[in-house]
Design a protein around this motif. Structure first.
Motif, mmCIF file in Angstrom:
data_model
loop_
_atom_site.group_PDB
_atom_site.id
_atom_site.type_symbol
_atom_site.label_atom_id
_atom_site.label_comp_id
_atom_site.label_asym_id
_atom_site.label_seq_id
_atom_site.Cartn_x
_atom_site.Cartn_y
_atom_site.Cartn_z
ATOM 1 N N ALA A 1 -20.820 -12.331 11.215
ATOM 2 C CA ALA A 1 -19.904 -11.409 11.897
ATOM 3 C C ALA A 1 -20.281 -9.960 11.620
ATOM 4 O O ALA A 1 -20.264 -9.109 12.518
ATOM 5 C CB ALA A 1 -18.467 -11.678 11.458
ATOM 6 N N SER B 1 -15.707 -8.727 15.908
ATOM 7 C CA SER B 1 -16.432 -9.990 15.765
ATOM 8 C C SER B 1 -15.765 -10.820 14.690
ATOM 9 O O SER B 1 -15.155 -10.284 13.756
ATOM 10 C CB SER B 1 -17.904 -9.744 15.405
ATOM 11 N N LEU C 1 -22.192 -6.918 14.421
ATOM 12 C CA LEU C 1 -21.693 -5.568 14.688
ATOM 13 C C LEU C 1 -22.664 -4.501 14.187
ATOM 14 O O LEU C 1 -22.737 -3.409 14.756
ATOM 15 C CB LEU C 1 -20.317 -5.375 14.046
ATOM 16 N N TRP D 1 -16.916 -12.677 19.709
ATOM 17 C CA TRP D 1 -16.799 -11.223 19.734
ATOM 18 C C TRP D 1 -16.076 -10.766 20.995
ATOM 19 O O TRP D 1 -15.976 -11.491 21.976
ATOM 20 C CB TRP D 1 -18.166 -10.556 19.616
#
Length: 731
Positions: A650, A642, A654, A721
């Motif tokens: 980001a 990501s 995840l 992503w």
């Protein structure tokens, strides 16, 4: 209201759903045909993949197909099935997968048909008046000479390859000296050029490949550099062409295309087509269509050529199968090597994977009996492989990156009338520009990286080799205004400059991405090196792949230490492959080769192994280490990545993705999320989540089950992503 059928269309968008449209009944199946459809405010070209009889919502609420572009499927069933399997295996949207396989011209809506080929020939008037043409009209005289020497009309495409432009042809045509005509296209008769006699090892490999000709038979052709793998390929191809079949040859990158094409064209004239990103859309489409129609018997291409439709495919060859270029790093992150194996299996044909430094994945398949392991342990010329020797740089005076023993060796080989190849895997002049007064370093504002200094004869500038950011050279430090700026480290430009000054009597050529941007530059440099005109070669890994330089007797490897301490578990394998490949450029003909590697860590186990063992022995040791640590190829891996301008977004995406796999903790090993090695690139913060499993099915079943949940996460729309199956780059 007219009769209406319904079509489900795969569109070239990164969405996993199909889109259903209505169409006036056309009386025939549209499966596999392209259609032009409205998509939001856009008009897109899609491929029909279903024709359902019913749809919800009702037909009257569906958007209508604007235009049907084809009367028959653009992709044959075998390629279509390959794309379906690729979409499923890589968990990638079908529409985007199909778009990867189709030539750009078809995605733009151009007709899926061959255009007649234009041929040119000299008229009687041209022959009579040629001598009146001014000698200063160099281009016109060159074009006329090419046509005069030809025994038959010449295709316009062939003239373009000789840098004869359409404007030159128009000028001659306006004089009445040449004329053109259009000709249809059909398969030409197969004429073979002269063949070479195989040695015992080559002959054994050839015979085993011949025995597996009519079934799925994967072969690993594991041959040292200079052992004659290409001749084995050529004779295997000849057998398939004799049997009226086609052959697909995959090569790592465009730079190898000219020399490969020349050798193949010499053996199989008028049978070869090339596919790579350097072609125009029309050139690529015409070659693609000729392959589909069976007009071209041999297709040589880079990564995406694996999707080329061929009427009667009989053999696939992957040269330099270990090369990272075969793995796509964005969009559909496919491995063309792995898809080639799948395609060969689906079409029940043999496939040859050739390399002097096989990937551990392929070597493992050979050692476990999945592939037939063919070895070529001797050079075709009879010369022995050069031994790798280490030069310990510690406590030695260095001059622009060169130790005294290395400079002495270079001088010796040049005086002997031989060539020297100096390898450094870093382009530019210097990787760092430093202020001597305050320690400021020129860094990239968008990446966690330093700017590389480039210094040519006419310009001096800074560039980031990750995002491409560019700025004019700093004249003074922006922090303390000092003008005492130092270029730290070496790149190809600095090495070239130093060697040109050190050995002024010997012609030198630098070969890297910067010097080979001009069309045909790479081939002209290679030709000069082969002829012996160039005595000193300086370059990056572009020089390490497959080139044959008969007069190179010394290969010098600079600054290899950085590759020894990477956080990527594949780094030792890649470093060993790189050193072995570049070392293989030495001593390929009548001259004896020598390889010198400069290092500050001569005691490093990998370097010691390279001086004492063959690559094959070293690879088995590395494979044992992978097995002990449960890493590929004895396990199976995927990476979610990501990136976002906002660091926390980001990371949070995840983290939420990792939570989706918590129920599989008995079967999956999750590592992360953690920041990527380069945590910021092009202004975006980057993180990754690695998933490892001992069984391939376990990994894929888990991802298939959880992918809909991951796609529906609120953060999935706020970050960029991707999912990478069987990743080759962990950095």
């Amino acid at each position: 209201m007219p009769d209406t059928s319904l079509v489900a269309v795969a569109l070239p968008v990164p969405l996993r759903k199909l889109f259903t449209y209505s169409v006036v009944e056309c009386g025939s199946s549209l499966m596999g045909c392209r259609v032009k459809v409205p998509f939001g405010k856009q008009t897109l070209i899609g491929l029909v993949v279903e024709q359902p009889q019913q749809a919800d919502p009702a037909v009257k609420n569906l958007k209508a197909v604007i235009e049907i572009l084809d009367q028959r499927p653009v992709l044959p069933q075998n390629v279509w099935q390959l794309l379906l399997k690729a979409s499923q295996y890589y968990h990638h949207p079908l529409g985007d997968t199909v778009a990867t396989a189709l030539p750009n011209a078809l995605l733009k809506g151009e007709p899926c048909q061959l255009t007649p080929e234009v041929h040119w020939q000299i008229t009687p008037q041209g022959k009579a008046e040629f001598d009146t043409l001014s000698k200063r009209a160099v281009r016109l005289r060159f074009a006329m000479n090419q046509l005069l020497q030809a025994e038959a009309p010449v295709q316009e495409e062939q003239l373009k390859h000789q840098d004869i432009t359409p404007s030159t042809l128009r000028s001659l045509h306006s004089k009445g000296w040449i004329e053109s005509f259009e000709a249809g296209q059909s398969a030409t008769s197969f004429v073979k050029g002269s063949t070479k006699t195989l040695n015992d090892e080559q002959q054994t490999a050839h015979q085993l490949i011949s025995k597996g000709a009519d079934q799925f038979s994967p072969f690993l052709l594991d041959g040292i550099t200079g052992s004659g793998k290409t001749e084995v390929y050529l004779q295997a191809i000849a057998e398939r062409l004799d049997n009226q079949q086609q052959v697909l040859v995959l090569i790592p990158e465009i730079g190898l295309t000219p020399q490969t094409l020349a050798r193949f064209e010499q053996r199989f004239p008028n049978q070869i087509g090339v596919l790579h990103s350097g072609l125009t859309d029309r050139q690529r489409l015409n070659t693609w269509l000729k392959a589909r129609a069976g007009i071209l018997r041999v297709i040589i291409g880079t990564r995406s050529a694996i999707f080329t439709p061929m009427t009667n495919l009989g053999l696939i060859i992957i040269d330099e199968e270990h090369d990272l270029s075969f793995k796509q790093q964005e969009g559909l992150r496919y491995s063309s090597r792995d898809l080639a194996i799948l395609r060969a299996q689906m079409e029940s044909i043999p496939i040859i994977l050739g390399s002097a430094t096989p990937s551990l994945e392929s070597l493992n398949n050979a050692l476990t009996g999945k592939y037939q392991h063919l070895t070529l342990s001797k050079r075709a010329t009879g010369q022995k492989l050069p031994q790798v020797k280490l030069i310990d740089c510690k406590n030695q005076p260095m001059t622009d990156g060169f130790s005294a023993p290395l400079l002495k060796a270079i001088a010796h080989h040049l005086k002997q009338g031989n060539q020297v190849l100096v390898f450094i895997n870093r382009r530019g002049f210097a990787p760092v520009l430093l202020c001597h007064k305050c320690g400021w370093i020129a860094d990239c504002k968008r990446c966690d990286s330093y700017m590389t200094l480039h210094q040519g004869k006419a310009s001096r500038y800074l560039q980031c080799h990750h995002c491409g950011g560019y700025q004019q050279d700093c004249k003074q430090c922006p922090k303390c205004q000092s003008v005492d700026l130092f270029a730290v480290g070496q790149g190809t430009e600095r090495i070239e400059q130093f060697l040109a000054a050190k050995f002024p009597d010997y012609p030198i050529q630098r070969i890297d991405r910067d010097t080979t941007r001009r069309k045909d530059a790479m081939q002209s440099y290679i030709d000069a090196a082969k002829s012996g005109e160039t005595r000193l070669l300086v370059g990056t890994q572009m020089l390490a792949k497959g080139h044959h330089f008969p007069k190179v007797s010394l290969v010098a490897v600079l600054d290899i230490d950085g590759a020894l301490f990477s956080s990527d578990f594949r780094a030792p394998e890649r470093a060993a492959q790189l050193i072995t490949q570049v070392a293989g450029r030495a001593g390929r003909a009548e001259v004896t080769g020598e390889v010198l590697v400069q290092t500050h860590h001569p005691e490093h186990s990998l370097l010691q192994a390279l001086t004492q063992k063959s690559f094959q022995q070293l690879a088995k040791d590395l494979l044992h280490d992978r097995t002990e640590t449960d890493l590929p190829p004895t396990s199976y891996m995927a990476i979610f990545r990501s990136e976002s301008h906002q660091k926390q977004l980001a990371l949070d995406f995840l983290t939420a993705t990792a939570q989706q796999f918590s129920m599989f903790d008995q079967h999956l090993q999750l590592m992360g999320p953690v920041a990527s090695t380069m945590s910021r690139k092009s202004g975006r913060y980057r993180f990754q989540l690695l998933i490892n499993a001992s069984q391939r099915s376990t990994l894929h079943n888990a991802i298939s089950e959880k992918m809909p949940n991951i796609e529906s996460l609120p953060l999935a729309q706020k970050v960029r992503w991707s999912l990478d199956i069987d990743p080759q780059d962990l950095l």
